[in-house]
Design a protein around this motif. Structure first.
Motif, PDB file in Angstrom:
ATOM      1  N   VAL A 363       0.982  -1.013   0.521  1.00  0.00           N
ATOM      2  CA  VAL A 363      -0.288   0.296   0.053  1.00  0.00           C
ATOM      3  C   VAL A 363       0.791   0.892  -0.081  1.00  0.00           C
ATOM      4  N   MET A 364       0.592   2.355  -0.758  1.00  0.00           N
ATOM      5  CA  MET A 364       1.049   3.818  -1.170  1.00  0.00           C
ATOM      6  C   MET A 364       0.180   4.494  -0.133  1.00  0.00           C
ATOM      7  N   LEU A 365       0.777   5.052   1.167  1.00  0.00           N
ATOM      8  CA  LEU A 365       0.254   5.884   1.686  1.00  0.00           C
ATOM      9  C   LEU A 365       0.853   7.960   1.249  1.00  0.00           C
ATOM     10  N   GLU A 366       0.211   8.970   1.690  1.00  0.00           N
ATOM     11  CA  GLU A 366       0.928  10.146   1.325  1.00  0.00           C
ATOM     12  C   GLU A 366       0.888  10.781   3.064  1.00  0.00           C
ATOM     13  N   ALA A 367       1.818  11.100   4.027  1.00  0.00           N
ATOM     14  CA  ALA A 367       2.020  11.609   4.834  1.00  0.00           C
ATOM     15  C   ALA A 367       1.512  13.928   4.136  1.00  0.00           C
ATOM     16  N   SER A 368       0.536  14.255   4.877  1.00  0.00           N
ATOM     17  CA  SER A 368       0.194  15.546   3.426  1.00  0.00           C
ATOM     18  C   SER A 368      -0.329  16.278   5.023  1.00  0.00           C
ATOM     19  N   ARG A 369      -0.269  17.834   4.513  1.00  0.00           N
ATOM     20  CA  ARG A 369      -0.892  18.216   6.207  1.00  0.00           C
ATOM     21  C   ARG A 369      -2.740  18.280   6.050  1.00  0.00           C
ATOM     22  N   GLU A 370      -2.472  18.076   4.625  1.00  0.00           N
ATOM     23  CA  GLU A 370      -3.884  18.048   4.897  1.00  0.00           C
ATOM     24  C   GLU A 370      -4.412  16.929   4.646  1.00  0.00           C
ATOM     25  N   ASN A 371      -3.768  15.921   4.957  1.00  0.00           N
ATOM     26  CA  ASN A 371      -4.696  14.510   5.974  1.00  0.00           C
ATOM     27  C   ASN A 371      -4.125  15.008   7.180  1.00  0.00           C
ATOM     28  N   SER A 372      -4.140  16.404   7.592  1.00  0.00           N
ATOM     29  CA  SER A 372      -3.362  16.044   9.541  1.00  0.00           C
ATOM     30  C   SER A 372      -4.707  16.432   9.932  1.00  0.00           C
ATOM     31  N   LYS A 373      -5.757  16.656   9.866  1.00  0.00           N
ATOM     32  CA  LYS A 373      -6.712  16.086  11.425  1.00  0.00           C
ATOM     33  C   LYS A 373      -6.360  14.694  11.695  1.00  0.00           C
ATOM     34  N   PRO A 374      -6.337  15.018  13.180  1.00  0.00           N
ATOM     35  CA  PRO A 374      -6.083  13.355  14.171  1.00  0.00           C
ATOM     36  C   PRO A 374      -7.111  12.731  14.275  1.00  0.00           C
ATOM     37  N   MET A 375      -6.943  11.487  13.926  1.00  0.00           N
ATOM     38  CA  MET A 375      -7.520  10.097  14.016  1.00  0.00           C
ATOM     39  C   MET A 375      -8.112   9.924  12.398  1.00  0.00           C
ATOM     40  N   GLN A 376      -7.453  10.609  11.653  1.00  0.00           N
ATOM     41  CA  GLN A 376      -7.840  10.636  10.058  1.00  0.00           C
ATOM     42  C   GLN A 376      -7.243   9.704   9.612  1.00  0.00           C
ATOM     43  N   VAL A 377      -8.368   9.207   8.432  1.00  0.00           N
ATOM     44  CA  VAL A 377      -8.102   7.138   7.827  1.00  0.00           C
ATOM     45  C   VAL A 377      -6.926   7.910   6.833  1.00  0.00           C
ATOM     46  N   LEU A 378      -5.855   7.547   6.505  1.00  0.00           N
ATOM     47  CA  LEU A 378      -5.428   7.123   5.508  1.00  0.00           C
ATOM     48  C   LEU A 378      -5.733   6.540   4.115  1.00  0.00           C
ATOM     49  N   LYS A 379      -6.262   7.090   3.454  1.00  0.00           N
ATOM     50  CA  LYS A 379      -6.100   6.621   1.706  1.00  0.00           C
ATOM     51  C   LYS A 379      -5.522   6.110   0.766  1.00  0.00           C
TER      52      LYS A 379
END
Length: 433
Positions: A363-379
């Protein structure tokens, strides 16, 4: 699936993270940066019983490990950037870690103090000495509670042993010695002795014009204190046994995969250079990272890896532009999870990949500020190398090569990972249902 639980941001160039490392229990996480600082995070103890909050980490201690120096003999600046941090196994209440820049390794003690002595006979509370003639009675000093203080103190400084830049530090399983490696030499140190080390590998030729390869990484075996490996810019891994001779220039085993002639190009030698090597926790396997792939080697089979995982094969057509902007020389690290069933490494555009060895899935995931809300699941993310792009895919031409994940770490017991993207530190944990 992983979700984000922690994000820490820095803002200046000196804040760019250069190394990330969990300690042996996973309770502490250390980061080093280009400014020579070490920041230690501690797992929240009160949340360990709550699975959804078990990976909350807060700043525990910050200290300046290295300062910029100048080598007057060579007229060279020695920058303060922390290249590696390695924790020592805990033996008492204090924690110890090794940190290194290009030339100097330091042993740091991190200890807590929550009590202070009170009731001296010969000193006032402000530290001034009393007049002995004024003392009419003696009292027993006592320890009284105080606010918790975390102190970082340098216990040893290991200097002047490397001519070239240090790229690796690895603590031996005997917990008494460690190795440090630079481009051409590997030295063996005792943790109690700072004024001398033993040179165990030296690949420097008599004539530097004959130099064909350099050492890129080195690591001790996790259980056998006599065994270590080092990798080279030629894509070769050498396993050495210190019982055979004092100087390990002659390897015991050599791991190398024959090159596929059909993939031969101008960039072949550059992309085959190994940027990281890590033993599995069991000691049976080792993992290497080159520019495009991760390979798993069985220590009993030297001629080829048992597993090969393509990290960003879609970049093979972009090697020319990656060479022009120097990205082709980026050194990506890799890591194992606690039971050696999954491996992880970074890529560009703040992507990172996980490979499940047993189920042969990735699986390839992204670490970004747009996805940085607490407990947000990475797509999961996908890259389109050519042809018609699907809705959720990103084109290979729109990847940002300035955003890259070079440094990753995996908690030794839990599914908690730390990912460094330039000057942002992300901590993710597996989703709790």
């Amino acid at each position: 699936m992983f979700n984000i639980v922690f994000l820490l941001r820095w803002t200046t160039k000196a804040d760019i993270i250069s190394t990330v490392e969990f300690n042996h229990t996973g309770e502490l996480l250390a980061t080093g940066d280009k400014g020579g600082r070490v920041v230690i995070f501690q797992q929240e103890i009160e949340n360990k019983s709550l699975p959804q909050f078990r990976s909350e980490y807060n700043v525990y201690s910050t200290f300046q490990s290295h300062e910029p120096e100048f080598d007057y003999l060579k007229s060279l600046e020695i920058e303060e950037k922390i290249n590696k941090i390695r924790w020592l196994p805990q033996k008492n209440a204090a924690q110890f870690l090794l940190s290194t820049n290009d030339k100097t390794i330091k042993l740091w003690k991190i200890s807590e103090r929550d009590k202070r002595p009170d009731g001296y006979n010969l000193k006032e509370d402000d530290g001034r000495c009393k007049d002995p003639n004024s003392i009419t009675s003696l009292r027993v000093p006592v320890l009284i509670p105080m606010d918790l203080m975390v102190e970082a103190s340098p216990r040893r400084v290991f200097a002047n042993a490397h001519t070239y830049h240090i790229n690796s530090v690895s603590v031996n399983s005997d917990h008494e010695t460690y190795l440090s490696a630079d481009d051409l030499r590997i030295n063996l140190w005792h943790l109690e002795i700072t004024d001398r080390s033993f040179n165990i590998v030296d690949i420097k030729p008599a004539n530097m014009e004959e130099l064909t390869e350099v050492i890129t990484a080195a690591e001790f075996h996790p259980h056998q204190c006599n065994t270590f490996v080092y990798s080279s810019s030629k894509g070769i891994i050498r396993l050495c046994d210190m019982r055979e001779s004092a100087l390990c220039d002659r390897h015991t085993k050599l791991f190398e995969e024959p090159e596929d002639p059909s993939n031969r190009s101008f960039f072949s030698e550059i992309i085959s250079s190994i940027s990281d090597v890590k033993f599995s926790h069991s000691g049976r396997y080792m993992m290497t990272r080159d520019y495009l792939s991760v390979k798993i080697w069985d220590l009993n089979m030297e001629n080829r890896p048992v597993e090969t995982y393509q990290v960003h094969e879609y970049l093979r057509s972009k090697l020319c532009s990656l060479y022009e902007n120097d990205c082709i020389f980026d050194k990506f690290e890799c890591c194992w999870n606690g039971n050696d069933s999954v491996v992880m490494t970074g890529s560009y555009n703040n992507f990172f990949r996980m490979f499940d060895r047993s189920q042969r899935r990735d699986v390839m995931l992204e670490a970004s500020r747009e996805n940085s809300k607490p407990m947000q699941v990475l797509k999961p993310r996908k890259v389109c190398a050519g042809g018609k792009r699907k809705k959720d895919e990103i084109s290979v031409d729109s990847l940002d090569f300035n955003k890259k994940i070079l440094h990753t770490a995996w908690h030794p017991q839990d599914n908690i990972i730390a990912v460094a993207t330039t000057n942002n530190l992300y901590i993710f944990q597996d989703k709790i249902n």
